[in-house]
Design a protein around this motif. Sequence first.
Motif, PDB file in Angstrom:
ATOM      1  N   VAL A 169       0.839  -1.201   0.000  1.00 35.64           N
ATOM      2  CA  VAL A 169       0.000   0.000   0.000  1.00 35.64           C
ATOM      3  C   VAL A 169       0.869   1.244   0.000  1.00 35.64           C
ATOM      4  O   VAL A 169       0.664   2.176  -0.805  1.00 35.64           O
ATOM      5  N   GLN A 170       1.874   1.292   0.877  1.00 36.78           N
ATOM      6  CA  GLN A 170       2.741   2.471   0.933  1.00 36.78           C
ATOM      7  C   GLN A 170       3.542   2.640  -0.352  1.00 36.78           C
ATOM      8  O   GLN A 170       3.755   3.766  -0.819  1.00 36.78           O
ATOM      9  N   GLU A 171       3.997   1.546  -0.939  1.00 36.65           N
ATOM     10  CA  GLU A 171       4.763   1.643  -2.179  1.00 36.65           C
ATOM     11  C   GLU A 171       3.908   2.213  -3.310  1.00 36.65           C
ATOM     12  O   GLU A 171       4.386   3.046  -4.108  1.00 36.65           O
ATOM     13  N   LEU A 172       2.659   1.815  -3.377  1.00 34.38           N
ATOM     14  CA  LEU A 172       1.792   2.366  -4.422  1.00 34.38           C
ATOM     15  C   LEU A 172       1.306   3.768  -4.079  1.00 34.38           C
ATOM     16  O   LEU A 172       0.942   4.533  -4.972  1.00 34.38           O
ATOM     17  N   HIS A 173       1.326   4.145  -2.797  1.00 30.59           N
ATOM     18  CA  HIS A 173       1.093   5.547  -2.453  1.00 30.59           C
ATOM     19  C   HIS A 173       2.219   6.417  -2.997  1.00 30.59           C
ATOM     20  O   HIS A 173       1.978   7.550  -3.440  1.00 30.59           O
ATOM     21  N   LEU A 174       3.453   5.916  -2.951  1.00 32.50           N
ATOM     22  CA  LEU A 174       4.563   6.671  -3.523  1.00 32.50           C
ATOM     23  C   LEU A 174       4.402   6.812  -5.034  1.00 32.50           C
ATOM     24  O   LEU A 174       4.609   7.898  -5.595  1.00 32.50           O
ATOM     25  N   VAL A 175       4.026   5.737  -5.707  1.00 34.06           N
ATOM     26  CA  VAL A 175       3.737   5.817  -7.142  1.00 34.06           C
ATOM     27  C   VAL A 175       2.647   6.859  -7.391  1.00 34.06           C
ATOM     28  O   VAL A 175       2.746   7.685  -8.314  1.00 34.06           O
ATOM     29  N   SER A 176       1.625   6.847  -6.551  1.00 30.92           N
ATOM     30  CA  SER A 176       0.515   7.795  -6.712  1.00 30.92           C
ATOM     31  C   SER A 176       0.989   9.232  -6.564  1.00 30.92           C
ATOM     32  O   SER A 176       0.541  10.122  -7.300  1.00 30.92           O
ATOM     33  N   SER A 177       1.889   9.476  -5.617  1.00 31.01           N
ATOM     34  CA  SER A 177       2.428  10.822  -5.431  1.00 31.01           C
ATOM     35  C   SER A 177       3.176  11.284  -6.657  1.00 31.01           C
ATOM     36  O   SER A 177       3.012  12.425  -7.119  1.00 31.01           O
ATOM     37  N   HIS A 178       3.996  10.408  -7.221  1.00 34.92           N
ATOM     38  CA  HIS A 178       4.757  10.785  -8.404  1.00 34.92           C
ATOM     39  C   HIS A 178       3.835  11.040  -9.599  1.00 34.92           C
ATOM     40  O   HIS A 178       4.001  12.025 -10.331  1.00 34.92           O
ATOM     41  N   VAL A 179       2.862  10.166  -9.805  1.00 31.63           N
ATOM     42  CA  VAL A 179       1.951  10.342 -10.940  1.00 31.63           C
ATOM     43  C   VAL A 179       1.085  11.589 -10.743  1.00 31.63           C
ATOM     44  O   VAL A 179       0.829  12.345 -11.695  1.00 31.63           O
ATOM     45  N   LEU A 180       0.644  11.842  -9.507  1.00 30.53           N
ATOM     46  CA  LEU A 180      -0.131  13.050  -9.232  1.00 30.53           C
ATOM     47  C   LEU A 180       0.685  14.291  -9.561  1.00 30.53           C
ATOM     48  O   LEU A 180       0.182  15.225 -10.212  1.00 30.53           O
ATOM     49  N   CYS A 181       1.939  14.339  -9.133  1.00 29.01           N
ATOM     50  CA  CYS A 181       2.797  15.490  -9.445  1.00 29.01           C
ATOM     51  C   CYS A 181       2.998  15.637 -10.945  1.00 29.01           C
ATOM     52  O   CYS A 181       3.033  16.748 -11.474  1.00 29.01           O
ATOM     53  N   GLU A 182       3.117  14.505 -11.630  1.00 25.92           N
ATOM     54  CA  GLU A 182       3.266  14.551 -13.088  1.00 25.92           C
ATOM     55  C   GLU A 182       2.054  15.230 -13.723  1.00 25.92           C
ATOM     56  O   GLU A 182       2.180  16.096 -14.594  1.00 25.92           O
ATOM     57  N   TYR A 183       0.872  14.863 -13.281  1.00 23.12           N
ATOM     58  CA  TYR A 183      -0.331  15.469 -13.841  1.00 23.12           C
ATOM     59  C   TYR A 183      -0.476  16.933 -13.433  1.00 23.12           C
ATOM     60  O   TYR A 183      -0.992  17.749 -14.210  1.00 23.12           O
ATOM     61  N   VAL A 184      -0.042  17.284 -12.227  1.00 16.86           N
ATOM     62  CA  VAL A 184      -0.056  18.692 -11.821  1.00 16.86           C
ATOM     63  C   VAL A 184       0.811  19.512 -12.766  1.00 16.86           C
ATOM     64  O   VAL A 184       0.380  20.560 -13.290  1.00 16.86           O
ATOM     65  N   GLU A 185       2.023  19.057 -13.012  1.00 14.37           N
ATOM     66  CA  GLU A 185       2.935  19.823 -13.865  1.00 14.37           C
ATOM     67  C   GLU A 185       2.425  19.907 -15.298  1.00 14.37           C
ATOM     68  O   GLU A 185       2.590  20.929 -15.966  1.00 14.37           O
ATOM     69  N   ARG A 186       1.776  18.882 -15.776  1.00 15.26           N
ATOM     70  CA  ARG A 186       1.246  18.919 -17.140  1.00 15.26           C
ATOM     71  C   ARG A 186       0.005  19.792 -17.249  1.00 15.26           C
ATOM     72  O   ARG A 186      -0.322  20.273 -18.334  1.00 15.26           O
TER      73      ARG A 186
END
Length: 234
Positions: A169-186
């Motif tokens: 769960v925590q590992e995929l939360h980290l993935v989620s943080s990175h993907v969320l930031c990616e979408y924010v920047e785009r």
Amino acid sequence: MTGRSPLDVHLANLAAALLPYRRCEELLARWGETLARRLVDGGRLLVAGNGGSAAEAQHLTAELVGKLRDDRQPLSAIALHAETSAMTAIGNDYGYDEVFARQVRAHGRDGDILLLLSTSGASPNLLHAAHAGRDTGLRCWAFTGPAPNPLADLCDETLAVDSPDNQVVQELHLVSSHVLCEYVERALPAALATAAGAPVGAPVTAETSAAPAAGPVRAGVEVVLDGGPQVEAR
């Protein structure tokens, strides 16, 4: 030696969670656009978690205040657990259940976003923070483990990782943080153009944003277990 190694077990649990996690992409894309608009408009993101989730939350705010990829303006994101003097003072005077809620009431403004991270979805201090966020007019999001859970019930929207393994769960939360930031920047160029009164799609100068060109975020993962089948999520 008999039985599966800890690594085999861990990778098997991670692989099992990857395919259902793929359904989170639409939610993360929408959150990224919403967050970009709110931050460009002068709002802020408040984030909190306990233990490993606190580290995940602080990782997320570092990516927003700093950058994920290319240079751009800093974005307002605060990890509430990182304010150690406030945390200990509030805990000493009001109890540990209030360490985040009181900060939400202090820093949150109507329309801001509160993101709470919890593998169990049952941490009392995060539940109190969610109540404070709703009372203050914040939009409440959560990263949790399997739903339903109490935190998901209190928040407007939840990204729930479907795994019984807290580490996964925590590992995929980290993935989620990175993907969320990616979408924010785009989403930043469109958000900046809207804030400036320019037509959506108009050129954005380097001074206002250096976000990467729009395009699909690659979230695919392939896991190959020794002697086992390949599990793929694209």
